[in-house]
Write a protein that holds these residues in place. Structure first.
Motif, PDB file in Angstrom:
ATOM      1  N   LYS A 195      21.406 -10.769  10.174  1.00  0.00           N
ATOM      2  CA  LYS A 195      21.138 -12.196  10.042  1.00  0.00           C
ATOM      3  C   LYS A 195      19.635 -12.416  10.073  1.00  0.00           C
ATOM      4  O   LYS A 195      18.918 -11.736  10.813  1.00  0.00           O
ATOM      5  N   THR A 196      19.155 -13.366   9.276  1.00  0.00           N
ATOM      6  CA  THR A 196      17.740 -13.740   9.299  1.00  0.00           C
ATOM      7  C   THR A 196      17.611 -15.247   9.172  1.00  0.00           C
ATOM      8  O   THR A 196      18.466 -15.913   8.588  1.00  0.00           O
ATOM      9  N   LYS A 197      16.531 -15.747   9.706  1.00  0.00           N
ATOM     10  CA  LYS A 197      16.177 -17.146   9.543  1.00  0.00           C
ATOM     11  C   LYS A 197      15.499 -17.300   8.180  1.00  0.00           C
ATOM     12  O   LYS A 197      14.765 -16.412   7.756  1.00  0.00           O
ATOM     13  N   GLU A 198      15.757 -18.389   7.503  1.00  0.00           N
ATOM     14  CA  GLU A 198      15.148 -18.670   6.203  1.00  0.00           C
ATOM     15  C   GLU A 198      13.627 -18.493   6.279  1.00  0.00           C
ATOM     16  O   GLU A 198      12.977 -19.015   7.175  1.00  0.00           O
ATOM     17  N   GLY A 199      13.064 -17.704   5.357  1.00  0.00           N
ATOM     18  CA  GLY A 199      11.616 -17.515   5.302  1.00  0.00           C
ATOM     19  C   GLY A 199      11.067 -16.472   6.264  1.00  0.00           C
ATOM     20  O   GLY A 199       9.866 -16.427   6.514  1.00  0.00           O
ATOM     21  N   THR A 200      11.927 -15.619   6.786  1.00  0.00           N
ATOM     22  CA  THR A 200      11.464 -14.559   7.679  1.00  0.00           C
ATOM     23  C   THR A 200      10.569 -13.595   6.895  1.00  0.00           C
ATOM     24  O   THR A 200      10.898 -13.209   5.782  1.00  0.00           O
ATOM     25  N   VAL A 201       9.428 -13.228   7.508  1.00  0.00           N
ATOM     26  CA  VAL A 201       8.468 -12.326   6.864  1.00  0.00           C
ATOM     27  C   VAL A 201       8.289 -11.097   7.753  1.00  0.00           C
ATOM     28  O   VAL A 201       7.989 -11.217   8.941  1.00  0.00           O
ATOM     29  N   TRP A 202       8.478  -9.941   7.152  1.00  0.00           N
ATOM     30  CA  TRP A 202       8.360  -8.655   7.832  1.00  0.00           C
ATOM     31  C   TRP A 202       7.201  -7.862   7.237  1.00  0.00           C
ATOM     32  O   TRP A 202       6.918  -7.967   6.057  1.00  0.00           O
ATOM     33  N   LEU A 203       6.625  -6.994   8.037  1.00  0.00           N
ATOM     34  CA  LEU A 203       5.714  -5.967   7.552  1.00  0.00           C
ATOM     35  C   LEU A 203       6.320  -4.649   8.000  1.00  0.00           C
ATOM     36  O   LEU A 203       6.600  -4.469   9.190  1.00  0.00           O
ATOM     37  N   THR A 204       6.585  -3.733   7.052  1.00  0.00           N
ATOM     38  CA  THR A 204       7.172  -2.441   7.404  1.00  0.00           C
ATOM     39  C   THR A 204       6.213  -1.329   7.015  1.00  0.00           C
ATOM     40  O   THR A 204       5.575  -1.388   5.959  1.00  0.00           O
ATOM     41  N   VAL A 205       6.129  -0.336   7.878  1.00  0.00           N
ATOM     42  CA  VAL A 205       5.311   0.845   7.613  1.00  0.00           C
ATOM     43  C   VAL A 205       6.243   2.053   7.619  1.00  0.00           C
ATOM     44  O   VAL A 205       6.867   2.353   8.640  1.00  0.00           O
ATOM     45  N   HIS A 206       6.360   2.708   6.469  1.00  0.00           N
ATOM     46  CA  HIS A 206       7.200   3.899   6.328  1.00  0.00           C
ATOM     47  C   HIS A 206       6.291   5.128   6.413  1.00  0.00           C
ATOM     48  O   HIS A 206       5.295   5.220   5.703  1.00  0.00           O
ATOM     49  N   ILE A 207       6.655   6.050   7.311  1.00  0.00           N
ATOM     50  CA  ILE A 207       5.849   7.244   7.574  1.00  0.00           C
ATOM     51  C   ILE A 207       6.636   8.463   7.125  1.00  0.00           C
ATOM     52  O   ILE A 207       7.681   8.783   7.683  1.00  0.00           O
ATOM     53  N   PHE A 208       6.129   9.148   6.079  1.00  0.00           N
ATOM     54  CA  PHE A 208       6.826  10.298   5.482  1.00  0.00           C
ATOM     55  C   PHE A 208       6.397  11.597   6.127  1.00  0.00           C
ATOM     56  O   PHE A 208       5.288  11.770   6.523  1.00  0.00           O
ATOM     57  N   LEU A 261       0.841  -1.195   0.000  1.00  0.00           N
ATOM     58  CA  LEU A 261       0.000   0.000   0.000  1.00  0.00           C
ATOM     59  C   LEU A 261       0.873   1.240   0.000  1.00  0.00           C
ATOM     60  O   LEU A 261       1.845   1.320   0.753  1.00  0.00           O
ATOM     61  N   LYS A 262       0.537   2.191  -0.844  1.00  0.00           N
ATOM     62  CA  LYS A 262       1.145   3.532  -0.849  1.00  0.00           C
ATOM     63  C   LYS A 262      -0.020   4.500  -0.829  1.00  0.00           C
ATOM     64  O   LYS A 262      -0.857   4.496  -1.735  1.00  0.00           O
ATOM     65  N   HIS A 263      -0.093   5.317   0.237  1.00  0.00           N
ATOM     66  CA  HIS A 263      -1.208   6.248   0.373  1.00  0.00           C
ATOM     67  C   HIS A 263      -0.762   7.447   1.203  1.00  0.00           C
ATOM     68  O   HIS A 263      -0.247   7.275   2.306  1.00  0.00           O
ATOM     69  N   LYS A 264      -0.957   8.625   0.655  1.00  0.00           N
ATOM     70  CA  LYS A 264      -0.596   9.883   1.324  1.00  0.00           C
ATOM     71  C   LYS A 264       0.796   9.788   1.924  1.00  0.00           C
ATOM     72  O   LYS A 264       1.771   9.760   1.197  1.00  0.00           O
ATOM     73  N   ASN A 265       0.907   9.721   3.233  1.00  0.00           N
ATOM     74  CA  ASN A 265       2.223   9.777   3.869  1.00  0.00           C
ATOM     75  C   ASN A 265       2.696   8.425   4.420  1.00  0.00           C
ATOM     76  O   ASN A 265       3.547   8.380   5.294  1.00  0.00           O
ATOM     77  N   ILE A 266       2.153   7.310   3.889  1.00  0.00           N
ATOM     78  CA  ILE A 266       2.622   6.004   4.347  1.00  0.00           C
ATOM     79  C   ILE A 266       2.896   5.067   3.173  1.00  0.00           C
ATOM     80  O   ILE A 266       2.320   5.204   2.101  1.00  0.00           O
ATOM     81  N   LYS A 267       3.787   4.127   3.426  1.00  0.00           N
ATOM     82  CA  LYS A 267       4.039   3.033   2.484  1.00  0.00           C
ATOM     83  C   LYS A 267       4.203   1.782   3.327  1.00  0.00           C
ATOM     84  O   LYS A 267       4.976   1.766   4.293  1.00  0.00           O
ATOM     85  N   ILE A 268       3.467   0.717   2.968  1.00  0.00           N
ATOM     86  CA  ILE A 268       3.535  -0.548   3.687  1.00  0.00           C
ATOM     87  C   ILE A 268       4.146  -1.589   2.759  1.00  0.00           C
ATOM     88  O   ILE A 268       3.691  -1.772   1.629  1.00  0.00           O
TER      89      ILE A 268
END
Length: 97
Positions: free
Chosen positions: A84-97, A19-26
């Motif tokens: 370092k990461t474990k194989e198959g690590t899944v992240w959700l990141t929220v960038h706030i502009f 998602l990209k909307h106004k001042n965020i990107k996920i």
């Protein structure tokens, strides 16, 4: 789309903008166990949650170990690296502009 419908890359990480909307990107990030310690210094704040797996980050010269369910806020212009990461690590990141 299902957040857990992923393919783990052979090496490195894959980034998918959800998602990209106004001042965020996920983004969803899927990590292999072979990541390069790239230095990130972003212009925006970032909040993240580790949905699956484990990761070790270097943030302000301190190692932080993240486990499934852990969250972290990274202020803008803060140097950080994924060490370092474990194989198959899944992240959700929220960038706030």
């Amino acid at each position: 789309m299902n957040i857990f419908d992923t393919i783990t890359p052979k090496d490195g990480e894959t980034f998918t903008t959800l998602l990209k909307h106004k001042n965020i990107k996920i983004n969803r990030i899927v990590s292999s166990s072979d990541v390069k310690p790239v230095e990130y210094i972003q212009e925006e704040d970032e909040w993240l949650i580790l949905l699956e797996g484990e990761a070790v980050l270097l943030l302000k010269n301190q190692e932080k170990t993240l486990m499934k369910g852990d969250t972290l806020f990274i202020p803008a212009k803060t140097s950080h690296r994924v060490l370092k990461t474990k194989e198959g690590t899944v992240w959700l990141t929220v960038h706030i502009f």
